[in-house]
Motif scaffolding. Structure first.
Motif, PDB file in Angstrom:
ATOM      1  N   SER A  70      -1.056 -10.841  -7.594  1.00 11.89           N
ATOM      2  CA  SER A  70      -1.447  -9.758  -6.667  1.00 11.89           C
ATOM      3  C   SER A  70      -0.541  -8.037  -6.585  1.00 11.89           C
ATOM      4  O   SER A  70       0.079  -7.924  -7.565  1.00 11.89           O
ATOM      5  N   LEU A  71      -0.671  -8.187  -6.357  1.00  9.99           N
ATOM      6  CA  LEU A  71      -0.527  -6.509  -6.150  1.00  9.99           C
ATOM      7  C   LEU A  71       0.924  -6.180  -5.172  1.00  9.99           C
ATOM      8  O   LEU A  71       1.588  -5.055  -4.778  1.00  9.99           O
ATOM      9  N   GLU A  72       1.505  -7.235  -4.272  1.00 11.97           N
ATOM     10  CA  GLU A  72       3.184  -7.538  -3.579  1.00 11.97           C
ATOM     11  C   GLU A  72       3.797  -7.080  -4.672  1.00 11.97           C
ATOM     12  O   GLU A  72       5.044  -5.975  -3.822  1.00 11.97           O
ATOM     13  N   ALA A  73       3.743  -6.935  -5.563  1.00  9.73           N
ATOM     14  CA  ALA A  73       5.311  -6.376  -6.698  1.00  9.73           C
ATOM     15  C   ALA A  73       4.926  -5.263  -7.068  1.00  9.73           C
ATOM     16  O   ALA A  73       5.772  -4.599  -8.266  1.00  9.73           O
ATOM     17  N   CYS A  74       4.372  -3.900  -6.475  1.00  8.69           N
ATOM     18  CA  CYS A  74       4.219  -3.085  -6.683  1.00  8.69           C
ATOM     19  C   CYS A  74       5.111  -1.788  -6.450  1.00  8.69           C
ATOM     20  O   CYS A  74       5.472  -1.907  -5.004  1.00  8.69           O
ATOM     21  N   ASP A  75       5.392  -1.239  -7.397  1.00 14.23           N
ATOM     22  CA  ASP A  75       6.537   0.128  -6.051  1.00 14.23           C
ATOM     23  C   ASP A  75       5.897   1.311  -6.056  1.00 14.23           C
ATOM     24  O   ASP A  75       4.997   2.515  -7.061  1.00 14.23           O
ATOM     25  N   PHE A  76       5.393   1.405  -4.918  1.00 16.57           N
ATOM     26  CA  PHE A  76       4.929   3.080  -4.359  1.00 16.57           C
ATOM     27  C   PHE A  76       6.055   3.766  -4.385  1.00 16.57           C
ATOM     28  O   PHE A  76       5.936   4.938  -3.557  1.00 16.57           O
ATOM     29  N   GLY A  77       7.374   3.368  -4.737  1.00 15.56           N
ATOM     30  CA  GLY A  77       8.368   5.025  -4.677  1.00 15.56           C
ATOM     31  C   GLY A  77       9.488   4.080  -3.201  1.00 15.56           C
ATOM     32  O   GLY A  77      10.615   5.151  -3.919  1.00 15.56           O
ATOM     33  N   ARG A  78       9.415   2.994  -3.327  1.00 11.95           N
ATOM     34  CA  ARG A  78      10.872   2.581  -2.224  1.00 11.95           C
ATOM     35  C   ARG A  78      11.348   0.776  -2.510  1.00 11.95           C
ATOM     36  O   ARG A  78      12.239   0.747  -2.247  1.00 11.95           O
ATOM     37  N   GLY A  79      10.197   0.942  -3.898  1.00 14.63           N
ATOM     38  CA  GLY A  79      11.131  -0.424  -4.539  1.00 14.63           C
ATOM     39  C   GLY A  79      10.061  -1.498  -4.300  1.00 14.63           C
ATOM     40  O   GLY A  79       9.207  -1.350  -3.275  1.00 14.63           O
ATOM     41  N   PRO A  80       9.726  -2.291  -4.803  1.00 15.97           N
ATOM     42  CA  PRO A  80       9.164  -4.022  -4.841  1.00 15.97           C
ATOM     43  C   PRO A  80       8.469  -3.783  -3.533  1.00 15.97           C
ATOM     44  O   PRO A  80       9.775  -4.512  -3.066  1.00 15.97           O
ATOM     45  N   LYS A  82       7.652  -2.538  -0.715  1.00 16.72           N
ATOM     46  CA  LYS A  82       8.783  -2.036   0.650  1.00 16.72           C
ATOM     47  C   LYS A  82       7.634  -1.012   0.289  1.00 16.72           C
ATOM     48  O   LYS A  82       6.961   0.131  -0.249  1.00 16.72           O
ATOM     49  N   LEU A  83       6.729  -1.654   2.023  1.00 14.20           N
ATOM     50  CA  LEU A  83       5.489  -0.726   1.587  1.00 14.20           C
ATOM     51  C   LEU A  83       5.512   0.545   3.569  1.00 14.20           C
ATOM     52  O   LEU A  83       4.833   1.370   3.094  1.00 14.20           O
ATOM     53  N   GLU A  84       6.392   0.035   3.773  1.00 17.72           N
ATOM     54  CA  GLU A  84       6.561   0.972   5.910  1.00 17.72           C
ATOM     55  C   GLU A  84       6.719   2.099   4.660  1.00 17.72           C
ATOM     56  O   GLU A  84       7.805   2.814   4.339  1.00 17.72           O
ATOM     57  N   GLY A  85       5.961   2.820   5.126  1.00 11.42           N
ATOM     58  CA  GLY A  85       5.618   5.169   5.137  1.00 11.42           C
ATOM     59  C   GLY A  85       6.010   5.682   3.830  1.00 11.42           C
ATOM     60  O   GLY A  85       6.043   6.399   3.821  1.00 11.42           O
ATOM     61  N   LEU A 134      -2.596   0.385   2.927  1.00 15.09           N
ATOM     62  CA  LEU A 134      -1.143   0.896   3.069  1.00 15.09           C
ATOM     63  C   LEU A 134      -1.191   2.472   4.434  1.00 15.09           C
ATOM     64  O   LEU A 134       0.027   1.895   4.436  1.00 15.09           O
ATOM     65  N   ALA A 135      -2.068   2.167   4.492  1.00 11.67           N
ATOM     66  CA  ALA A 135      -1.877   3.550   5.324  1.00 11.67           C
ATOM     67  C   ALA A 135      -2.043   3.089   6.756  1.00 11.67           C
ATOM     68  O   ALA A 135      -0.858   3.252   7.591  1.00 11.67           O
ATOM     69  N   SER A 136      -2.146   2.458   6.937  1.00  8.98           N
ATOM     70  CA  SER A 136      -1.653   1.396   8.660  1.00  8.98           C
ATOM     71  C   SER A 136      -0.343   0.491   8.783  1.00  8.98           C
ATOM     72  O   SER A 136       0.636   1.457   9.349  1.00  8.98           O
ATOM     73  N   LEU A 137       0.427   1.023   7.295  1.00  6.15           N
ATOM     74  CA  LEU A 137       1.684   0.132   7.465  1.00  6.15           C
ATOM     75  C   LEU A 137       2.573   1.616   7.751  1.00  6.15           C
ATOM     76  O   LEU A 137       3.538   1.939   7.499  1.00  6.15           O
ATOM     77  N   SER A 138       1.789   2.821   7.242  1.00  3.62           N
ATOM     78  CA  SER A 138       3.025   4.391   7.522  1.00  3.62           C
ATOM     79  C   SER A 138       2.092   4.688   8.532  1.00  3.62           C
ATOM     80  O   SER A 138       2.404   5.918   8.675  1.00  3.62           O
ATOM     81  N   HIS A 139       1.461   4.262   9.781  1.00  2.00           N
ATOM     82  CA  HIS A 139       1.162   4.508  10.683  1.00  2.00           C
ATOM     83  C   HIS A 139       1.885   5.235  11.640  1.00  2.00           C
ATOM     84  O   HIS A 139       3.404   4.673  11.810  1.00  2.00           O
ATOM     85  N   GLU A 140       2.573   6.504  12.313  1.00  2.00           N
ATOM     86  CA  GLU A 140       3.425   7.344  13.106  1.00  2.00           C
ATOM     87  C   GLU A 140       4.361   7.653  12.307  1.00  2.00           C
ATOM     88  O   GLU A 140       6.150   8.092  12.876  1.00  2.00           O
ATOM     89  N   GLN A 141       4.339   7.604  10.697  1.00  2.00           N
ATOM     90  CA  GLN A 141       5.876   7.913   9.982  1.00  2.00           C
ATOM     91  C   GLN A 141       6.205   9.487   9.613  1.00  2.00           C
ATOM     92  O   GLN A 141       4.798   9.824   9.563  1.00  2.00           O
TER      93      GLN A 141
END
Length: 263
Positions: A70-80, A82-85, A134-141
């Motif tokens: 899966s892509l759950e271990a992907c690091d988008f900048g906050r660590g593997p 961690k998806l919020e924001g 991923l965008a839905s997990l950054s809503h209002e951030q």
């Protein structure tokens, strides 16, 4: 004489009222809110963007590709994991690829590295759906993009040059519509000045009800180039990432409305 000026005053007031109404009708933000409300009423509370979010979540969590991961271990900048924001923190430099990546290109990187897909096997529609999730997990951030690394600063400068560059058969560029002629040229949205109105850069990825399509910022940039009769940059290419970086820096501090719902 007094009656004449009263009539003139009434005429001016009427014209002013019509002008205000016309401006309100042309306001893309109010128009989108109206369309969104109508669609929610007609669909029982479900927007097309909700379906993309659901599809993206399934793709993100499913074990796929040659590596059955899966892509759950992907690091988008906050660590593997961690998806919020994270959407509001991109583009940024990643040490594992030694490149500045935006949301789309980072998804693509993780599909290649974690799941084992070959670049030519990656479907654009899947990248967009995952971006919506991923965008839905950054809503209002808030948007917090600051070019600190040398690679980020270099790409920011490129994005700024591309934004103000006038080229092509129409001798136009991004700034022609989104800065110079805002409110002065037919067809230019009142809120397209991204350098002043932060709403214009805080709602991507977004569903465009005008053409019934789900777009990320990359799609929007490519469409603008096509509108100017210029060759569109390739997806995941440096020009798209550079322009996204420049525009997102201008949006720093803006609260994100994600996934967006726009004209």
């Amino acid at each position: 004489m007094g009656r004449f000026w009263r009539l003139v005053g009434a005429a001016v007031l009427a014209l002013f009222s019509l002008f205000v109404l016309a401006q309100e009708e042309d306001d893309p933000v109010k128009e989108a809110e109206k369309q969104k409300k109508q669609l929610l009423e007609q669909s029982g509370g479900i927007l097309p963007s909700d379906l993309y979010v659901e599809q993206g979540e399934q793709l993100f969590k499913a074990k796929r590709g040659p590596k059955q991961a899966s892509l759950e271990a992907c690091d988008f900048g906050r660590g593997p994991g961690k998806l919020e924001g994270v959407v509001g923190r991109l583009p940024r430099y990643f040490f594992d690829t030694r490149r500045v990546e935006d949301l789309d290109s980072r998804i693509r990187t993780c599909m290649i590295r974690l799941q084992g897909f070959q670049p030519q096997e990656i479907k654009r529609s899947e990248v967009v759906a995952i971006a919506f999730y991923l965008a839905s997990l950054s809503h209002e951030q808030p948007v917090t993009v600051r070019p600190l690394m040398p690679q980020e600063k270099k790409l920011y400068e490129l994005g700024e040059r591309l934004f103000y560059l006038r080229a092509g058969p129409r001798d136009m560029g991004c700034a022609t519509c989104h800065v110079t002629y805002v409110g002065k040229r037919a067809g230019v949205l009142p809120y397209s000045d991204i350098l002043k109105d932060k709403r214009a850069a805080s709602h991507w990825p977004a569903f465009r009800y005008s053409n019934d399509q789900a777009w990320t910022m990359a799609d929007r940039i490519r469409a603008c180039y096509s509108n100017l009769s210029m060759p569109a940059p390739d997806f995941y290419s440096e020009p798209i990432i550079a322009l996204t970086l420049f525009m997102n820096v201008q949006a720093n501090g803006a609260r994100m409305d994600l996934p967006g719902f726009i004209r």
